[in-house]
Write an enzyme that holds these catalytic residues in place. Sequence first.
Site, PDB file in Angstrom:
ATOM      1  N   LYS A  39       0.832  -1.206   0.000  1.00  0.00           N
ATOM      2  CA  LYS A  39       0.000   0.000   0.000  1.00  0.00           C
ATOM      3  C   LYS A  39       0.866   1.255   0.000  1.00  0.00           C
ATOM      4  CE  LYS A  39      -3.736  -2.579   0.623  1.00  0.00           C
ATOM      5  NZ  LYS A  39      -3.109  -3.922   0.706  1.00  0.00           N
ATOM      6  N   LYS A  96      -8.423   1.509   3.894  1.00  0.00           N
ATOM      7  CA  LYS A  96      -7.879   0.159   3.819  1.00  0.00           C
ATOM      8  C   LYS A  96      -6.747  -0.020   4.821  1.00  0.00           C
ATOM      9  CE  LYS A  96      -6.726   1.008  -0.573  1.00  0.00           C
ATOM     10  NZ  LYS A  96      -6.155   0.858  -1.951  1.00  0.00           N
ATOM     11  N   ARG A 119      -4.763  -4.623 -13.261  1.00  0.00           N
ATOM     12  CA  ARG A 119      -3.513  -5.228 -12.812  1.00  0.00           C
ATOM     13  C   ARG A 119      -2.540  -5.218 -14.001  1.00  0.00           C
ATOM     14  NH1 ARG A 119      -1.882  -8.838  -9.095  1.00  0.00           N
ATOM     15  NH2 ARG A 119      -2.697  -7.212  -7.708  1.00  0.00           N
ATOM     16  N   ARG A 170     -10.088  -5.713 -13.518  1.00  0.00           N
ATOM     17  CA  ARG A 170     -10.960  -6.479 -12.625  1.00  0.00           C
ATOM     18  C   ARG A 170     -12.131  -5.598 -12.217  1.00  0.00           C
ATOM     19  NH1 ARG A 170      -6.111  -7.338  -8.702  1.00  0.00           N
ATOM     20  NH2 ARG A 170      -5.936  -5.185  -9.389  1.00  0.00           N
ATOM     21  N   ARG A 207     -15.134  -3.080  -4.815  1.00  0.00           N
ATOM     22  CA  ARG A 207     -13.821  -3.722  -4.900  1.00  0.00           C
ATOM     23  C   ARG A 207     -13.762  -4.588  -6.160  1.00  0.00           C
ATOM     24  NH1 ARG A 207     -13.851  -6.984   0.541  1.00  0.00           N
ATOM     25  NH2 ARG A 207     -15.891  -7.470  -0.382  1.00  0.00           N
ATOM     26  N   ASP A 221      -1.472  -1.956  -9.444  1.00  0.00           N
ATOM     27  CA  ASP A 221      -2.920  -1.791  -9.493  1.00  0.00           C
ATOM     28  C   ASP A 221      -3.211  -0.354  -9.885  1.00  0.00           C
ATOM     29  OD1 ASP A 221      -3.227  -4.396  -8.760  1.00  0.00           O
ATOM     30  OD2 ASP A 221      -3.821  -3.985  -6.696  1.00  0.00           O
ATOM     31  N   GLU A 263      -1.914   0.585  -5.724  1.00  0.00           N
ATOM     32  CA  GLU A 263      -1.103  -0.362  -4.964  1.00  0.00           C
ATOM     33  C   GLU A 263       0.044  -0.853  -5.840  1.00  0.00           C
ATOM     34  OE1 GLU A 263      -3.103  -3.587  -2.980  1.00  0.00           O
ATOM     35  OE2 GLU A 263      -4.734  -2.302  -2.260  1.00  0.00           O
ATOM     36  N   ASN A 290       2.129  -4.348  -5.888  1.00  0.00           N
ATOM     37  CA  ASN A 290       2.178  -5.690  -5.316  1.00  0.00           C
ATOM     38  C   ASN A 290       3.520  -6.350  -5.628  1.00  0.00           C
ATOM     39  OD1 ASN A 290      -0.865  -6.307  -4.469  1.00  0.00           O
ATOM     40  ND2 ASN A 290      -0.868  -5.111  -6.354  1.00  0.00           N
TER      41      ASN A 290
END
Length: 315
Positions: free
Chosen positions: A127, A162, A212, A227, A235, A275, A283, A285
């Site tokens: 994050k 979050k 993504r 997504r 979400r 993201d 984000e 990852n």
Amino acid sequence: MKLAFVLDQLDSIKIDKDSSFAMMREAAGRGHQLFVMQQGDIVWKDKLVIGFSRKLTLINQRDKRSHWYQESLSEAIPLQEFDAVLMRKDPPFDMEYVYSTYLLELAEQRGAFVINSPRSIRDHNEKLAIAKFPQFIPPTLVTRQEFLIREFLNEHDDIVLKPLDGMGGASVFRIHSADHNISVILEMLTHYGTRTIMAQRFLPEISQGDKRILLIAGKPAPFALARKPRPGETRGNLAAGGIGTAQPLSERDLEIANTVGPQLYKQGLMLVGLDVIGDSVTEINVTSPTGMQEITNQTGYNVAGMMIDALEKCM
């Protein structure tokens, strides 16, 4: 190559979706040897970092209803004897995960090639890492102080909260300034002001998908996995029921990827999942990014092949 994968339990892997499986299948198809271990199999012994590893043979690779692997008995192998060790343990990023990165970093000092870099995994909270690229992020606040979160909410009216250690969309809340549950949500997420969280302005572009973007050796795969949230959700995470649709990278996606990717790769992050919602990075990852199989199945582009190509070039 001798490739060692640090994974969760093999029986928990969904071979029709899992990116680690896609990489293993691609590597095995090229004649590379596969070994697997779990976090608890990594030990410091006799001044070396040892992996109690099992040689893996893939069988029935495309039939998710069948048993898909055979593994040998465990063997103690110093990690530097592998050509690469791929840390693919899923979060949570708890203290056991941190201890594993310490051991893997010790293995690096003896010559092991670890992907992703253990130090960089620790240094890039998935994050908070977006703060290193402020030109690409939405309005964001990181704090555990309730009055600052309320000020941020008053400024933006519609925000997302979050935890910094969450995954898969868990414990992510969208709140409006007129919400009647603000206090209890803040109490729960911050543990009454003792735990730091992130707040971001809500991005309505989420309706078009939380994209993504996979970065491999500093370069983006040419397709993103958008997504899209299911009805009644905000979400887009697949784990939260989002529907993934592969699509070519936009000009903005490429601008972000071509800026962020090389900088992360220089720090030892060979496989990264960005993201992106709309034009904003939300984000970064670095633990066990997913999405390879969905992109490949929908576009024909071999993302796992791109990853194994990158590994082969390092040898």
